[in-house]
Scaffold this motif. Structure first.
Motif, PDB file in Angstrom:
ATOM      1  N   ARG A 101     -10.925  -1.714   2.235  1.00 25.94           N
ATOM      2  CA  ARG A 101     -10.199  -2.441   1.409  1.00 25.94           C
ATOM      3  C   ARG A 101     -10.891  -2.220   0.138  1.00 25.94           C
ATOM      4  O   ARG A 101      -9.993  -1.934  -0.868  1.00 25.94           O
ATOM      5  CB  ARG A 101     -10.560  -3.948   1.575  1.00 25.94           C
ATOM      6  N   MET A 123      -4.889  -5.870  -5.259  1.00 26.22           N
ATOM      7  CA  MET A 123      -4.757  -6.464  -4.134  1.00 26.22           C
ATOM      8  C   MET A 123      -5.103  -7.760  -3.750  1.00 26.22           C
ATOM      9  O   MET A 123      -5.487  -8.289  -4.887  1.00 26.22           O
ATOM     10  CB  MET A 123      -5.628  -5.511  -3.191  1.00 26.22           C
ATOM     11  N   ASP A 125      -9.580   1.148  -1.018  1.00 30.06           N
ATOM     12  CA  ASP A 125      -8.352   1.038  -1.603  1.00 30.06           C
ATOM     13  C   ASP A 125      -8.215   0.765  -3.001  1.00 30.06           C
ATOM     14  O   ASP A 125      -7.676   1.216  -3.711  1.00 30.06           O
ATOM     15  CB  ASP A 125      -7.471   0.324  -0.524  1.00 30.06           C
ATOM     16  N   ALA A 126      -9.072  -0.451  -3.166  1.00 30.33           N
ATOM     17  CA  ALA A 126      -8.977  -1.046  -4.461  1.00 30.33           C
ATOM     18  C   ALA A 126      -9.175  -0.371  -5.347  1.00 30.33           C
ATOM     19  O   ALA A 126      -8.702  -0.282  -6.433  1.00 30.33           O
ATOM     20  CB  ALA A 126      -9.683  -2.585  -4.436  1.00 30.33           C
ATOM     21  N   GLN A 127     -10.504   0.638  -5.222  1.00 35.17           N
ATOM     22  CA  GLN A 127     -10.931   1.390  -6.481  1.00 35.17           C
ATOM     23  C   GLN A 127     -10.148   2.391  -6.624  1.00 35.17           C
ATOM     24  O   GLN A 127      -9.923   3.136  -7.544  1.00 35.17           O
ATOM     25  CB  GLN A 127     -12.251   1.800  -6.188  1.00 35.17           C
ATOM     26  N   LYS A 128      -9.598   3.114  -5.440  1.00 35.54           N
ATOM     27  CA  LYS A 128      -8.793   4.089  -5.545  1.00 35.54           C
ATOM     28  C   LYS A 128      -7.377   3.628  -6.591  1.00 35.54           C
ATOM     29  O   LYS A 128      -6.742   4.477  -7.015  1.00 35.54           O
ATOM     30  CB  LYS A 128      -8.026   4.695  -4.151  1.00 35.54           C
ATOM     31  N   ALA A 129      -6.986   2.381  -6.152  1.00 29.16           N
ATOM     32  CA  ALA A 129      -5.937   1.863  -7.103  1.00 29.16           C
ATOM     33  C   ALA A 129      -6.215   1.979  -8.592  1.00 29.16           C
ATOM     34  O   ALA A 129      -5.272   1.919  -9.333  1.00 29.16           O
ATOM     35  CB  ALA A 129      -5.373   0.493  -6.636  1.00 29.16           C
ATOM     36  N   ARG A 186       0.851  -1.122  -0.048  1.00 25.54           N
ATOM     37  CA  ARG A 186       0.131   0.203   0.007  1.00 25.54           C
ATOM     38  C   ARG A 186       0.894   1.219  -0.070  1.00 25.54           C
ATOM     39  O   ARG A 186       0.478   2.294  -0.262  1.00 25.54           O
ATOM     40  CB  ARG A 186      -1.083  -0.087   1.232  1.00 25.54           C
ATOM     41  N   ARG A 199      -1.017   6.481  -8.883  1.00 22.57           N
ATOM     42  CA  ARG A 199      -1.574   5.591  -9.020  1.00 22.57           C
ATOM     43  C   ARG A 199      -1.991   4.890 -10.143  1.00 22.57           C
ATOM     44  O   ARG A 199      -2.275   3.763 -10.376  1.00 22.57           O
ATOM     45  CB  ARG A 199      -2.910   5.610  -8.116  1.00 22.57           C
ATOM     46  N   ASN A 241       1.918   2.655  -4.034  1.00 25.20           N
ATOM     47  CA  ASN A 241       1.046   3.511  -4.975  1.00 25.20           C
ATOM     48  C   ASN A 241       0.522   4.539  -3.960  1.00 25.20           C
ATOM     49  O   ASN A 241      -0.484   5.363  -4.377  1.00 25.20           O
ATOM     50  CB  ASN A 241       0.077   2.666  -5.545  1.00 25.20           C
ATOM     51  N   GLN A 248     -13.515  -6.637  -5.773  1.00 25.91           N
ATOM     52  CA  GLN A 248     -13.758  -5.361  -6.103  1.00 25.91           C
ATOM     53  C   GLN A 248     -14.589  -5.147  -7.464  1.00 25.91           C
ATOM     54  O   GLN A 248     -14.771  -4.073  -7.886  1.00 25.91           O
ATOM     55  CB  GLN A 248     -12.613  -4.672  -6.129  1.00 25.91           C
ATOM     56  N   PHE A 265     -12.636   0.525 -16.095  1.00 21.99           N
ATOM     57  CA  PHE A 265     -12.893   1.496 -15.208  1.00 21.99           C
ATOM     58  C   PHE A 265     -11.749   2.203 -14.881  1.00 21.99           C
ATOM     59  O   PHE A 265     -11.807   3.471 -14.915  1.00 21.99           O
ATOM     60  CB  PHE A 265     -13.470   0.757 -13.754  1.00 21.99           C
ATOM     61  N   LEU A 286      -1.511   4.699  -1.143  1.00 24.62           N
ATOM     62  CA  LEU A 286      -2.572   4.397  -0.270  1.00 24.62           C
ATOM     63  C   LEU A 286      -2.222   4.702   1.194  1.00 24.62           C
ATOM     64  O   LEU A 286      -3.279   5.358   1.777  1.00 24.62           O
ATOM     65  CB  LEU A 286      -3.081   3.042  -0.568  1.00 24.62           C
TER      66      LEU A 286
END
Lengths: 284, 273
Positions: free
Chosen positions: B178, A90, B181-185, A52, A83, A55, A96, A108, A57
């Motif tokens: 979580r 992850m 974070d994944a979508q921010k990535a 994390r 990013r 990038n 996700q 996306f 986070l």
């Protein structure tokens, strides 16, 4: 110069509460473009915190994260572009997925980058190619896919952003051997095509032995040692003290050496070992 | 980060108040709330505040944590204070300007109300949420309400639902973190753009979150069935709650507080307001 670099990074979760936990203590790491760096460590050794950091986070409490020599946390507004340049997949990324079709879900990331629709479509096709997703799957709902296919879709979603640094947290956990090989093979092809730097966190020592150029071992929030797979797996005793094991091929090589077969230290994959033994036997 | 939100969080520790039976703490909190609403004298309010200070000392919870729990209600606190200040009519006019009139009674009521809310919030935190784990709390509520089983109220089912809900709040928060974070990535941004864009940005979080929550509920139901869970009938407990002498003492202090407050309301020394 290293593509991405951690310099003396420290991080603590929940500082000042009874739940405070040191996740990283003075960790330094440097990853070269075009190379695959493996990170191994026992559960809770700080692996997921480390990825994390890469990038942005999480920002380190102290220390710096450098991408092409620039501190990524110096300018918080530039983090969005960081990013896009450092793609992070992850753990269990299949959770996700959200869009109606696989195609839209993969798109996306590129859409958030503000690319043109032709550009996006081309990137989606390319990413689907790397992860072995067929044209027919692209129009399906991601929720109708099997676990392994979902994982590919999630990884494709990051690859479509064409990151210069690709970071993956256990990309092949819970997949069957064939699925593992296909996904990791796809990542190798991506690295070869784009020259990206790749960081893989994994518990699978066989994968590490066959794919990683160098390995970093984390122990209780600190770097224990690092080196090429052969160097790292030669320190079998220390690894086992840390609750890690060495690949089967290394263990077999150890046993063979005990019985007087001079297997070279740098052999740590089954393939290399089999080739070596076949040659040895044909000489006799 | 979502993790920083304190919503009446359990603060683990080793203190007499942590060790006390959770039922005692529920009873004590009830007594405290009743006492706070009976108070009609300054001395009574002072007594309530002193009681809380004593219990706070016994709980060994940092003062900062307790005060941080007050932050979310600061607005309500200020609002009630002002409403009571301007709208209470009395006999002694202290200040008047145009339509604004402030009476002595108004100041007194506003102050009493503000202190009452303040004590209520910090009190329930110290007596219950900071010192009692949520699981202990639901256990206590189930046992205290068990007489209602006689009239066919499904007490056990309710407390099981509450336990599960409480148990999964941290999990859901973690999950949300979580997924965010994944979508921010993937380049998503949740804090830019207009209202509609921000609402739209929630879709990539909410859909995976709901999918996971339903899947988890399903898994949990199957896991409970596999372990032969069939509701509360004939179910025994691993930890049995037992009152110690200290528990009786604490409950007694609660009852005494109510008695003292009522007494002070009627005595001239109580400085009736």
């Amino acid at each position: 110069m290293a593509k991405i670099e951690l310099q003396n990074v420290c991080y603590t979760y929940g500082p000042g509460t009874p739940y405070a936990k040191i996740a990283l203590k003075d960790v330094s790491l440097s990853v070269e473009a075009g190379k695959i760096t493996g990170i191994i460590g026992h559960t809770g050794s700080g692996k997921s915190t480390l990825v994390r950091m890469l990038n942005g986070l999480l920002a380190p409490d102290s220390g710096r994260v450098l991408l092409d020599g620039v501190d990524i946390n110096a300018d918080k507004k530039a983090l969005a572009s960081v990013r896009c340049r450092v793609g992070l997949v992850m753990q269990y990324p299949e959770y996700q997925l959200f869009d109606e079709t696989v195609e839209k879900d993969i798109a996306f990331g590129p859409r958030n980058m503000g690319l043109s629709s032709e550009d996006i479509a081309a990137r989606v096709r390319e990413a689907a190619g790397f992860t072995g997703l067929s044209e027919e799957i692209l129009s399906k709902s991601p929720f109708d896919l099997s676990g392994g296919q979902k994982r590919r879709v999630a990884i494709a979603g990051i690859l479509a952003m064409k990151p210069e640094v690709l970071v993956l947290d256990e990309p092949a956990a819970g997949l069957d051997p064939k699925g593992r090989r296909e996904i990791l093979g796809g990542l190798l092809r991506y690295r070869d095509t784009t020259g990206a730097a790749v960081v893989i966190v994994s518990h699978n020592m066989e994968d590490m032995a066959s794919y990683a150029d160098s390995i970093v071992v984390l122990r209780q929030a600190q770097t224990a040692f690092e080196g090429t797979p052969a160097e790292v797996f030669a320190r079998r005793g220390e690894l086992e003290e840390n609750g890690l094991r060495v690949p089967d091929a290394v263990r077999i090589a150890d046993k063979l050496r005990e019985r007087g077969v001079p297997v070279p230290e740098e052999i740590c994959t089954v393939e290399a070992e089999a080739a070596y033994l076949a040659e040895l036997l044909s000489l006799k | 980060m979502l993790k920083d939100v304190t919503l009446g969080q359990y603060f683990p520790g080793e203190s007499p108040l942590h060790r006390a039976d959770p039922r005692t703490k529920v009873v004590l909190s009830l007594c405290y709330i009743i006492a706070l609403f009976c108070v009609k004298s300054a001395l009574g309010m002072l007594l309530c505040a002193l009681t809380l200070v004593c219990f706070h000392a016994a709980s060994r919870i940092p003062l900062r944590t307790v005060l941080s729990g007050v932050k979310p209600i600061l607005f309500i606190l200020a609002f009630t204070f002002l409403i009571n200040l301007f709208w209470t009519r009395g006999e002694t006019l202290l200040f008047s300007w145009k339509f604004i009139r402030i009476y002595r009674e108004g100041i007194v009521t506003a102050l009493m109300m503000a202190v009452r809310i303040l004590l209520l919030v910090t009190g329930s935190g110290i007596f219950l949420t900071y010192t009692t784990s949520p699981i202990m709390l639901t256990d206590a509520i189930e046992q205290l309400l068990s007489p209602l089983k006689k009239i066919k109220v499904p007490v056990h089912d309710f407390s099981m639902m509450m336990t599960i809900a409480l148990r999964f709040i941290p999990t859901l928060i973690e999950e949300t973190d979580r997924i965010m974070d994944a979508q921010k990535a993937r380049g998503a941004s949740f804090s830019t753009g207009g209202l509609i864009r921000r609402a739209k940005a929630l879709i990539p979080i909410l859909i995976p979150l709901f999918v996971c929550a339903f899947k988890r509920a399903d898994d949990l139901a199957v896991a409970m069935e596999c372990r032969c869970y069939r509701g509360g009938e004939g179910r025994t407990r691993m930890t049995r709650l037992r009152f110690s002498p200290a528990d009786y003492l604490m409950m007694l202090s609660g009852v005494l507080l109510i008695a003292a407050v009522i007494l002070l309301n009627h005595l001239p020394v109580g400085i009736a307001l």
